[in-house]
Design a protein around this motif. Sequence first.
Motif, PDB file in Angstrom:
ATOM      1  N   TRP A   1       0.805  -1.212   0.000  1.00 36.65           N
ATOM      2  CA  TRP A   1       0.000   0.000   0.000  1.00 36.65           C
ATOM      3  C   TRP A   1       0.843   1.269   0.000  1.00 36.65           C
ATOM      4  O   TRP A   1       1.987   1.295   0.456  1.00 36.65           O
ATOM      5  CB  TRP A   1      -0.945   0.008   1.198  1.00 36.65           C
ATOM      6  CG  TRP A   1      -2.151  -0.869   0.994  1.00 36.65           C
ATOM      7  CD1 TRP A   1      -3.131  -0.722   0.052  1.00 36.65           C
ATOM      8  CD2 TRP A   1      -2.508  -2.033   1.757  1.00 36.65           C
ATOM      9  NE1 TRP A   1      -4.063  -1.710   0.180  1.00 36.65           N
ATOM     10  CE2 TRP A   1      -3.723  -2.530   1.217  1.00 36.65           C
ATOM     11  CE3 TRP A   1      -1.931  -2.688   2.839  1.00 36.65           C
ATOM     12  CZ2 TRP A   1      -4.367  -3.660   1.726  1.00 36.65           C
ATOM     13  CZ3 TRP A   1      -2.556  -3.812   3.342  1.00 36.65           C
ATOM     14  CH2 TRP A   1      -3.768  -4.284   2.786  1.00 36.65           C
ATOM     15  N   VAL A   2       0.232   2.330  -0.496  1.00 39.55           N
ATOM     16  CA  VAL A   2       0.854   3.647  -0.577  1.00 39.55           C
ATOM     17  C   VAL A   2      -0.084   4.644   0.079  1.00 39.55           C
ATOM     18  O   VAL A   2      -1.259   4.723  -0.301  1.00 39.55           O
ATOM     19  CB  VAL A   2       1.107   4.069  -2.040  1.00 39.55           C
ATOM     20  CG1 VAL A   2       1.833   5.405  -2.100  1.00 39.55           C
ATOM     21  CG2 VAL A   2       1.875   2.985  -2.801  1.00 39.55           C
ATOM     22  N   SER A   3       0.403   5.406   1.048  1.00 39.68           N
ATOM     23  CA  SER A   3      -0.427   6.417   1.701  1.00 39.68           C
ATOM     24  C   SER A   3       0.014   7.818   1.286  1.00 39.68           C
ATOM     25  O   SER A   3       1.145   8.015   0.833  1.00 39.68           O
ATOM     26  CB  SER A   3      -0.379   6.261   3.226  1.00 39.68           C
ATOM     27  OG  SER A   3       0.933   6.414   3.712  1.00 39.68           O
TER      28      SER A   3
ATOM     29  N   ALA B   1      12.588   6.619  10.477  1.00 39.17           N
ATOM     30  CA  ALA B   1      11.814   7.524  11.327  1.00 39.17           C
ATOM     31  C   ALA B   1      10.436   7.669  10.677  1.00 39.17           C
ATOM     32  O   ALA B   1       9.525   6.892  10.952  1.00 39.17           O
ATOM     33  CB  ALA B   1      12.520   8.858  11.467  1.00 39.17           C
ATOM     34  N   HIS B   2      10.271   8.657   9.787  1.00 37.68           N
ATOM     35  CA  HIS B   2       9.048   8.716   8.978  1.00 37.68           C
ATOM     36  C   HIS B   2       9.026   7.496   8.068  1.00 37.68           C
ATOM     37  O   HIS B   2      10.030   7.125   7.467  1.00 37.68           O
ATOM     38  CB  HIS B   2       9.013   9.997   8.161  1.00 37.68           C
ATOM     39  CG  HIS B   2       8.888  11.241   8.990  1.00 37.68           C
ATOM     40  ND1 HIS B   2       7.717  11.600   9.612  1.00 37.68           N
ATOM     41  CD2 HIS B   2       9.798  12.185   9.321  1.00 37.68           C
ATOM     42  CE1 HIS B   2       7.908  12.719  10.280  1.00 37.68           C
ATOM     43  NE2 HIS B   2       9.162  13.101  10.134  1.00 37.68           N
ATOM     44  N   GLY B   3       7.867   6.872   7.986  1.00 31.82           N
ATOM     45  CA  GLY B   3       7.750   5.693   7.143  1.00 31.82           C
ATOM     46  C   GLY B   3       8.303   4.427   7.750  1.00 31.82           C
ATOM     47  O   GLY B   3       8.538   3.451   7.039  1.00 31.82           O
ATOM     48  N   TYR B   4       8.508   4.428   9.070  1.00 34.92           N
ATOM     49  CA  TYR B   4       8.994   3.223   9.763  1.00 34.92           C
ATOM     50  C   TYR B   4       8.182   2.008   9.338  1.00 34.92           C
ATOM     51  O   TYR B   4       6.960   2.051   9.299  1.00 34.92           O
ATOM     52  CB  TYR B   4       8.899   3.453  11.271  1.00 34.92           C
ATOM     53  CG  TYR B   4       8.990   2.222  12.137  1.00 34.92           C
ATOM     54  CD1 TYR B   4      10.107   1.403  12.101  1.00 34.92           C
ATOM     55  CD2 TYR B   4       7.957   1.893  13.011  1.00 34.92           C
ATOM     56  CE1 TYR B   4      10.197   0.276  12.922  1.00 34.92           C
ATOM     57  CE2 TYR B   4       8.031   0.782  13.841  1.00 34.92           C
ATOM     58  CZ  TYR B   4       9.147  -0.028  13.777  1.00 34.92           C
ATOM     59  OH  TYR B   4       9.227  -1.139  14.581  1.00 34.92           O
ATOM     60  N   GLN B   5       8.856   0.934   9.004  1.00 36.94           N
ATOM     61  CA  GLN B   5       8.370  -0.382   8.585  1.00 36.94           C
ATOM     62  C   GLN B   5       7.640  -0.374   7.245  1.00 36.94           C
ATOM     63  O   GLN B   5       7.098  -1.398   6.830  1.00 36.94           O
ATOM     64  CB  GLN B   5       7.514  -1.057   9.673  1.00 36.94           C
ATOM     65  CG  GLN B   5       6.054  -0.695   9.735  1.00 36.94           C
ATOM     66  CD  GLN B   5       5.293  -1.653  10.670  1.00 36.94           C
ATOM     67  OE1 GLN B   5       5.845  -2.234  11.598  1.00 36.94           O
ATOM     68  NE2 GLN B   5       4.023  -1.822  10.425  1.00 36.94           N
ATOM     69  N   HIS B   6       7.672   0.740   6.524  1.00 38.96           N
ATOM     70  CA  HIS B   6       7.082   0.814   5.188  1.00 38.96           C
ATOM     71  C   HIS B   6       8.177   1.041   4.148  1.00 38.96           C
ATOM     72  O   HIS B   6       9.282   1.484   4.469  1.00 38.96           O
ATOM     73  CB  HIS B   6       6.052   1.939   5.108  1.00 38.96           C
ATOM     74  CG  HIS B   6       4.830   1.686   5.936  1.00 38.96           C
ATOM     75  ND1 HIS B   6       4.669   2.188   7.209  1.00 38.96           N
ATOM     76  CD2 HIS B   6       3.708   0.972   5.673  1.00 38.96           C
ATOM     77  CE1 HIS B   6       3.497   1.800   7.694  1.00 38.96           C
ATOM     78  NE2 HIS B   6       2.900   1.055   6.787  1.00 38.96           N
ATOM     79  N   VAL B   7       7.845   0.778   2.883  1.00 39.95           N
ATOM     80  CA  VAL B   7       8.836   0.983   1.824  1.00 39.95           C
ATOM     81  C   VAL B   7       9.233   2.450   1.727  1.00 39.95           C
ATOM     82  O   VAL B   7      10.364   2.780   1.366  1.00 39.95           O
ATOM     83  CB  VAL B   7       8.314   0.442   0.473  1.00 39.95           C
ATOM     84  CG1 VAL B   7       7.104   1.209  -0.014  1.00 39.95           C
ATOM     85  CG2 VAL B   7       9.406   0.458  -0.581  1.00 39.95           C
ATOM     86  N   ASP B   8       8.320   3.353   2.080  1.00 37.53           N
ATOM     87  CA  ASP B   8       8.667   4.771   2.122  1.00 37.53           C
ATOM     88  C   ASP B   8       9.826   5.015   3.074  1.00 37.53           C
ATOM     89  O   ASP B   8      10.781   5.731   2.755  1.00 37.53           O
ATOM     90  CB  ASP B   8       7.447   5.585   2.560  1.00 37.53           C
ATOM     91  CG  ASP B   8       7.744   7.070   2.695  1.00 37.53           C
ATOM     92  OD1 ASP B   8       7.850   7.743   1.656  1.00 37.53           O
ATOM     93  OD2 ASP B   8       7.871   7.549   3.841  1.00 37.53           O
ATOM     94  N   GLY B   9       9.775   4.398   4.245  1.00 39.10           N
ATOM     95  CA  GLY B   9      10.873   4.533   5.194  1.00 39.10           C
ATOM     96  C   GLY B   9      12.148   3.896   4.689  1.00 39.10           C
ATOM     97  O   GLY B   9      13.248   4.421   4.905  1.00 39.10           O
ATOM     98  N   ALA B  10      12.009   2.760   4.006  1.00 41.42           N
ATOM     99  CA  ALA B  10      13.183   2.100   3.436  1.00 41.42           C
ATOM    100  C   ALA B  10      13.890   3.011   2.440  1.00 41.42           C
ATOM    101  O   ALA B  10      15.124   3.109   2.425  1.00 41.42           O
ATOM    102  CB  ALA B  10      12.764   0.796   2.756  1.00 41.42           C
ATOM    103  N   ILE B  11      13.121   3.687   1.608  1.00 41.00           N
ATOM    104  CA  ILE B  11      13.701   4.609   0.625  1.00 41.00           C
ATOM    105  C   ILE B  11      14.373   5.777   1.333  1.00 41.00           C
ATOM    106  O   ILE B  11      15.485   6.193   0.969  1.00 41.00           O
ATOM    107  CB  ILE B  11      12.609   5.094  -0.349  1.00 41.00           C
ATOM    108  CG1 ILE B  11      12.139   3.926  -1.230  1.00 41.00           C
ATOM    109  CG2 ILE B  11      13.111   6.250  -1.215  1.00 41.00           C
ATOM    110  CD1 ILE B  11      10.897   4.222  -2.039  1.00 41.00           C
TER     111      ILE B  11
END
Length: 470
Positions: A68-70, A435-445
Amino acid sequence: MTLRRNRTMEQLHRDVVVIGAGATGLTAATELRRRGHDVIVLEARDRVGGRLWTDTIDGQLLEIGGQWVSPDQDALLETLAELGLETYSRYRDGESVYVTKDGEVRRFSGDIFPAGPETEAELTRLIALLDGLVAEVDPAAPWAHPRAREFDHVSFRTWLEQQSDDEEARDNIALFIADAMLTKPAHAFSLLQALLMAASAGSFSNLVDADFILDKRVVGGLQQVPLRLAEALGPDVVRLGKRVETVEWTAAGATVTTPDVTVAARHVVVAVPPNLYSRIDFFPALPRLRQQAQQHQSLGLVIKVHATYERPFWREAGLSGTAFSPYQLVHEAYDNTNFGDERGTLVGFVSDEKADGVFALPAEERRARILQSLAAYYGPDALTPVVYYESDWAAEEWTQGAYAASFDLGGLTRYGALALEPVGPIRFGSSDLAAHGYQHVDGAIRVGRRIAAEIADADAAAEQTGSRAA
């Protein structure tokens, strides 16, 4: 220390060696190459993507991993645009379903399920209370909160019991962090860890709002992000099936060894979950507190269930597909129908101690129990999918859990800041440390970008002082 090697090895020299071809590792490699660095990525699996994995099972395209993408995930949205990937909205027309502790099925609209007026008021109060605490927490440094130690020494479950006598309100507030995000029982992690989870998404209210946190999907699957990043880097850069065995390091650089490749580099990026660091032998060993930190971080446990039907029958009944209950085996479920697909797909989740229980059952009995739970939400049609699949990330050798690592009680204040620090030429990073995006691909990026910038800045400073090795 130099290890003896009796194998014929490919000997390489690079500026940076990245261990792990997930979103963090591939982003770091991409950014570093843009800055003129010579990079290689070593991946133990036979595919790229890490916890992103899109595959076809029994003729049905399924997103086995993250999907998912938020709207707040700016880093992911920028990457999708750069890669030319399109998104589409999750189906959400119609009513949601909530199942009470005694099994009553209630249909509703909005974020607050139809409980009694006292419970609804208590839910609203607790959400506001948590939003206020979350606003005080910096997701990049939750340990800096004035009450961090206090918040890190009380479990989320105990704190909720201190705040409210309403059991149903407590159970549902716990669900949004414990079952749905950290995939651990609410007694197993601290209030501070819960606040970090919510702060990384902007607020606790955002976690409650499924239309926000589960807003869009990528046409063709989210694994296309690492697939396209890897394609752009090329097979000479991204090496699959290369399990890293050792990292020998000094202040000046490191030598990274797989069974058939040795890479000497100035910098190493370990872009795998913290629970996998111990699969690599470091020489010299990592500092004692870093080794301790690894033992206090662990992934949760969740079964992601995919059930595809000849048609999305729940829509005919006026349902959006969104369903949840802390009292059901499947604690949450959604319409997960693929873009342009005439068939309908539901995705549901079984986490933590409930997952323990069904994993102890034979596969057919587990499937029956899970489908019965889906039927509690959607009716008997849910019992007969044409495709059924369980994503079991705990059984994946190079993941061993889901969705991300979190600390046990007291671990975040004791080790959290330490996890971000380099060890000599080695930097560690993944969505688990975002930090922001923890445990999501957004955070990985975001973590991949940060590490690349740190390495580039360090090399630029070394160039200016003349200390960079030739």
